[in-house]
Design a protein around this motif. Structure first.
Motif, PDB file in Angstrom:
ATOM      1  N   SER A 127      73.937  25.218  51.378  1.00  0.00           N
ATOM      2  CA  SER A 127      73.789  24.021  52.195  1.00  0.00           C
ATOM      3  C   SER A 127      72.764  24.268  53.284  1.00  0.00           C
ATOM      4  N   SER A 149      73.769  21.178  48.943  1.00  0.00           N
ATOM      5  CA  SER A 149      73.468  19.955  49.681  1.00  0.00           C
ATOM      6  C   SER A 149      72.375  20.192  50.716  1.00  0.00           C
ATOM      7  N   THR A 151      70.848  18.095  54.176  1.00  0.00           N
ATOM      8  CA  THR A 151      70.908  17.004  55.137  1.00  0.00           C
ATOM      9  C   THR A 151      69.637  17.044  55.966  1.00  0.00           C
ATOM     10  N   THR A 173      73.174  17.258  46.127  1.00  0.00           N
ATOM     11  CA  THR A 173      73.308  16.133  47.042  1.00  0.00           C
ATOM     12  C   THR A 173      72.263  16.244  48.146  1.00  0.00           C
ATOM     13  N   THR A 175      70.705  13.978  51.571  1.00  0.00           N
ATOM     14  CA  THR A 175      70.779  12.832  52.475  1.00  0.00           C
ATOM     15  C   THR A 175      69.638  12.939  53.477  1.00  0.00           C
ATOM     16  N   SER A 200      73.867  13.734  40.400  1.00  0.00           N
ATOM     17  CA  SER A 200      73.089  13.942  41.619  1.00  0.00           C
ATOM     18  C   SER A 200      73.332  12.774  42.564  1.00  0.00           C
ATOM     19  N   THR A 201      73.321  13.062  43.864  1.00  0.00           N
ATOM     20  CA  THR A 201      73.503  12.022  44.873  1.00  0.00           C
ATOM     21  C   THR A 201      72.338  12.063  45.846  1.00  0.00           C
TER      22      THR A 201
END
Length: 421
Positions: A127, A149, A151, A173, A175, A200-201
């Motif tokens: 992450s 992930s 961010t 993921t 964002t 996948s997001t």
């Protein structure tokens, strides 16, 4: 007393001494990296000479105002603040089943700027949180693998190569908020992890994505297992593509696109083996072509503006609308089914030429829907009827949102038989 003999170093001896030391020094310069042992904590800053770092076994590197070469974070923690990473022949920062907090920093590489991956056993992902930073790589600005992930906040990702991608997501993921993602080729590429299969997001929040030579978002399959992507474009985000394709779904992949409170101009395209679903909501607007889209939902004051004759699988309208181009343009929309309630079709009619927008539902139609019909042309010589809506079956109801007046005539929408208006 023992005798001490002093030998004079002749030129040949000097040469042999230099040759015996230099290869070792060259080897160290090329391969040297500062390796952190398990549980070790290291602090570096602007006074620390640039170096490569390898973090192992829950170690921690705190970099504050430092300059480094590539950093590998293996099940460890990296805190990068106000620092610069410049890598050659390696990823800038590679977070392998570890954690990274990157703030106010610059990372660049001739490969990938920031790679976030799971461990080989697929038991733990990585992450990274990135804020107020710039990350670039010739191949990709950042990559995110399965179980991992990213961010991104107020930051930029750039794929600098001619075929570089701003962001690549492999069943991970990502964002992005208040950020910019740019690719020399495609803007964002989404595909499947070779070992771990999961959707996948991607969430874009007030974020701009630009493809300088390709599609804004590509959803593709890289092995036998088709990839699936859930994509949200929200709060004023934009997608810009040199080829005009905002979401490009290929080779059996599935792309699910939700557009919320954003305005997009461009096409949604799926090849014949792939699946695409589109949801527009909360005053979102999409102007463009839909090709091989299995379902479209337009809700809560959102609108799809057509740019040509179109065909969609399942259409749902709940308080949203579909605009058949601009005045003077006349298109036909064909859908397999229609459902929902409170939706509006914005259509046009020219009495002088007989041209009119038309809606054809080949299958079942349900719900109550409005037709907002704008008329143009000269006053007709006599009263007449023009087909506007045709359905295959169902109990759908259609009505004009307002009467249409042209000269001495007023027009209403009248049902004829069970399936025509």
């Amino acid at each position: 007393m023992p005798t001490v003999r002093l030998f004079k170093l002749n030129p040949l001896a000097r040469a042999l001494k230099v040759l015996s030391v230099t290869p070792f020094l060259l080897f160290c310069d090329l391969s040297h990296a500062r390796v952190l042992n398990p549980n070790e904590v290291l602090n570096i800053d602007g006074g620390t000479a640039p170096d490569n770092y390898v973090l192992n076994g829950d170690s921690t590197l705190n970099a504050n105002g430092a300059q480094t070469r590539d950093i590998a974070v293996n099940q460890s923690t990296l805190n990068l603040k106000g620092s610069a990473v410049q890598a050659t022949g390696a990823n800038g920062v590679h977070v392998n089943a570890g954690r990274a907090d990157i703030a106010g920093s610059n990372i660049s590489s001739d490969r990938v700027g920031l790679a976030i991956s799971r461990d080989a056993a697929a038991t733990q992902g990585g992450s990274a949180t990135v804020s107020d930073s710039a990350i670039s790589g010739a191949t990709a600005g950042a990559t995110v693998n399965a179980m991992s992930s990213l961010t991104l906040q107020r930051s930029t990702l750039t794929g600098t190569g001619a075929n570089g991608t701003g962001l690549r997501v492999f069943d991970g993921t990502a964002t992005a908020t208040d950020s910019t993602i740019t690719g020399g080729g495609n803007g964002i590429q989404i595909a499947n992890d070779l070992q771990v299969s999961s959707p996948s997001t991607l969430v874009l929040n007030n974020t701009d994505v630009t493809a300088l030579n390709g599609s804004a978002i590509v959803v593709d399959t890289v092995n036998a297992q088709p990839s699936q992507a859930n994509i949200a474009v929200t709060n004023g985000s934009t997608l810009t593509a040199s080829n005009g394709i905002l979401m490009d779904v290929r080779r059996g992949a599935e792309g699910n696109l939700r557009v919320d409170n954003s305005t997009l101009v461009g096409d949604i395209v799926a090849d014949g083996s792939s699946t695409a679903h589109v949801l527009l909501e909360n005053s979102a607007t999409l102007t463009g072509r839909l090709e091989n889209v299995q379902s479209l939902a337009v809700n809560s004051n959102a609108k799809w503006v057509m740019v040509g004759d179109s065909k969609v699988g399942d259409l749902t309208l709940n308080g949203g609308g579909i605009q058949f181009g601009n005045p003077g343009e006349f298109f036909k929309l064909s859908v397999d089914s229609l459902s929902g309630s409170g939706g509006t079709f914005y259509m046009h009619n020219n009495f002088a030429t007989g041209q009119i927008d038309t809606l054809v539902v080949t299958g079942n139609a349900t719900g109550n829907h409005l037709i907002d019909l704008e008329s143009s042309g000269s006053e007709p010589l006599a009263a007449s009827s023009t087909p506007v809506v045709q359905i295959g079956s169902g109990d759908a109801q259609f009505a004009l949102s307002k009467f249409v007046d042209l000269g001495a005539y007023s027009y209403d929408l009248v049902k004829q038989g069970d399936t025509d208006w």
